[in-house]
Design an enzyme around this catalytic site. Structure first.
Site, PDB file in Angstrom:
ATOM      1  CB  CYS A 380      -0.339   0.223   0.821  1.00 31.38           C
ATOM      2  SG  CYS A 380      -2.091  -1.605   1.577  1.00 31.38           S
ATOM      3  CB  ALA A 382      -0.704   5.792  -2.591  1.00 37.38           C
ATOM      4  CG  ASP A 404      -2.430   2.609  -3.337  1.00 33.18           C
ATOM      5  OD1 ASP A 404      -1.964   2.637  -2.410  1.00 33.18           O
ATOM      6  OD2 ASP A 404      -3.460   3.113  -3.527  1.00 33.18           O
ATOM      7  CB  CYS A 505      -2.173   5.868  11.050  1.00 30.59           C
ATOM      8  SG  CYS A 505      -3.701   5.713  10.088  1.00 30.59           S
TER       9      CYS A 505
END
Length: 591
Positions: A380, A382, A404, A505
């Site tokens: 992933c 991007a 991505d 995150c």
């Protein structure tokens, strides 16, 4: 013959042996008043000691006067087995002889009491004076130093004497009556202090009385100051619930009220606030919520393919940028405090000398530790910040696959790679779950999985209200599939690799520890240390769930602790390419 001496009736004096060994003559003695001693000038220290002696004598005289008025002296005399005839303990009167009366008997008894008291006073004063004289003699022998040091020494001597007196409390016979009375006074003072402290505590408890708001008050929450004060009161009550609670209210009622107030004050939905209250203690929760409202400082990463951090810092400082290194844990990061020019439009930025990137995004690449001439996959990628960091560490050698699923976002990766001068990459737009059917055999794989973003609330405040339980379940299932695909793409027989790094995150355990624990059960992988110098340990237990003990090797990062976005990093090592043909059922249910 010689001349004979005449006898005058006196005895001849005896002859003493003379010579060197004769006794020396003693000092002459003079009658009183013949010689007058010359007055010596006292030193500053001797004057201070004289003043202290006078003060001690005055204090002793005052205490003796007080003891005469009170009945403490009588108690002390009884303890020392001194017989004193008092008015209450009079014996029966004997028959009067030689014309003596009752008044004579009472006067004799009182005289005996006064004589005994005076004798005790004299003995006490002599003992105390001898003690002070001994102290003065010892002090005279010491070397005179500065006045400040002298005063400190005297204070230390007095404290030592107090300690010795306190240690001799049990020695009843060795102590003087004045000392015993002094100790009794100290005990009374200590009791009074304890009572005063208890009264102050009761006063604070009375001030902390909290009344639950009515339904009408909860409906009209327009004044945020009242809500903030109520939050502080409830947190204080919950910190000491046994003492400060209202007996008619339960803990769950206080928690529900706190959750409602936090939702209104910080603009969270009930679901997300409840999850955060389950993760953090109350004190830490308040810090996390406050830190999530503040923007993180701007950071940038130096592109080591084109420049060095020192040269870049000098160029930006000349353009009016106030910056510093992020910390000792990275050699390519800079934090920007203020700037007179836009950081995304400087000549250095356009030349590809740096890229704007969050400090937390450095961590997964540092844990991955890419080497030169390797095959690495970023599932992933991007917008390309982590991929460009990997390419810089590889020094444009080997092959980097940047993937991505979103074709619109992959355009940002292409633009950044052209600007930064990266030439060893292959950009693709596959679904990460299907990559094992397309290509395998990677030395290292980085999976920065899509998540709810609960760690980057300061960047995207919409997370507070948009996320609910369904969104978390969807993210968890997608993260599990992507992680299994990343493990399947990795080559366990790689000489230098076989490493998978999983990062999000988010701060929710359902997206972090739960997913990694699921992968440990489904594939032949194990957790290894991330190599990061800081960060909190991952959870090994969360509510009713119990995870693998090795999950403490994972790292968590919080905005209120590390001053960066909330982040999670786990490093896995694959030790077998065998895929067990079992149904990938969910062993753990997520609330």
């Amino acid at each position: 013959m010689g001349r004979k001496a005449k006898f005058d009736g006196t005895v001849a004096p005896s002859k003493k042996k003379g010579g060197k060994k004769a006794k020396k003559q003693g000092e002459p003695t003079f009658p009183k008043g013949v010689l007058v001693k010359e007055e010596k000038q006292l030193s500053h220290r001797q004057k201070q000691r004289a003043k202290k002696r006078l003060l001690k004598k005055q204090n002793l005289n005052e205490k003796l006067k007080k003891l005469q008025k009170t009945k403490d002296v009588e108690d002390v005399m009884n303890e020392n087995n001194v017989k004193v005839v008092s008015k209450k303990s009079k014996k029966k009167k004997k028959p009067v002889e030689n014309g003596s009366s009752d008044n004579d008997d009472t006067e004799m008894q009182l005289d005996s009491e006064e004589e005994i008291l005076e004798e005790q006073k004299d003995s006490k004063m002599k003992l105390l004076e001898s003690e002070t004289e001994d102290e003065d003699v010892e002090n005279d022998k010491e070397y005179d130093s500065d006045e400040s040091e002298q005063s400190e020494e005297m204070d230390n001597e007095e404290t030592d004497q107090d300690k010795e007196e306190n240690s001799d409390v049990d020695d009843g016979d060795n102590l003087l009556p004045i000392e015993k009375a002094n100790k009794r006074l100290k005990r009374k003072q200590e009791k009074e202090q304890k009572l005063a402290e208890e009264e102050m505590h009761d006063m604070t408890l009375q001030q902390c009385v909290f009344t639950f708001p009515t339904k009408e008050e909860l409906a009209d929450m327009t004044n945020l100051k009242d809500v903030q004060q109520r939050i502080k009161d409830v947190v204080m009550i919950l910190s000491d619930f046994k003492r400060l609670r209202d007996e008619k209210r339960s803990r769950s009622e206080y928690m529900n009220l706190l959750r409602q107030d936090l939702c209104t004050y910080y603009s969270y939905n009930n679901f997300l606030m409840e999850r955060l209250m389950q993760i953090f203690p109350l004190d830490e929760l308040m810090e996390f919520l406050e830190a999530s409202e503040v923007q993180r400082p701007m950071t940038l990463r130096t592109n080591t393919l084109k420049t060095r951090r020192r040269d870049l810092a000098e160029a930006l400082i000349n353009r009016g940028v106030n910056l510093d290194p992020i910390g000792k844990w990275t050699k390519v990061g800079l934090v920007v405090y203020s700037s007179q020019v836009p950081m995304g439009a400087t000549p250095e930025y356009l030349a590809g000398h740096y890229i704007l990137q969050g400090a937390s995004s450095f961590l997964p690449v540092m844990a991955l530790e890419p080497k030169e001439n390797e095959r690495i996959l970023d599932m992933c990628a991007a917008p390309g910040g982590k991929s460009s960091h990997i390419a810089a560490l590889m020094k444009n050698t080997g092959v980097l696959f940047s993937n991505d699923v979103n074709e619109d976002r992959i355009k940002a990766v292409v633009g950044n790679f052209h600007r930064l001068g990266i030439v060893n990459s292959v950009i693709c737009t596959y679904d990460g779950r299907k990559i094992p059917s397309v290509i395998k055999g990677f030395d290292r794989v980085l999976l920065d999985a899509p998540c709810t973003g609960t760690g980057v609330v300061s960047k995207d405040p919409s997370v507070k209200t948009n996320k609910d339980e369904i969104d978390i379940q969807r993210c968890c299932t997608l993260q599990r599939d992507l992680l299994l695909a990343a493990i399947d793409c990795t080559n366990a027989r790689s000489e230098s690799g076989g490493i998978i790094v999983y990062s999000t995150c988010s701060v929710l355990p359902e997206e972090n520890e739960c997913v990694v624990n699921y992968a440990l059960k489904k594939r032949d992988v194990k957790l290894v240390p991330t190599g990061l110098e800081f960060g909190a340990e991952g959870f090994t237990s969360y509510r009713q769930y119990r995870y693998h003990p090795s999950l403490k090797l994972t790292k968590r990062f919080y905005p209120h602790v590390h001053n960066m976005d909330g982040f999670f990093v786990a490093k896995l090592k694959k030790f077998s390419n065998i895929v067990h043909k079992k149904k990938d059922t969910d062993d753990e249910l997520i609330d």
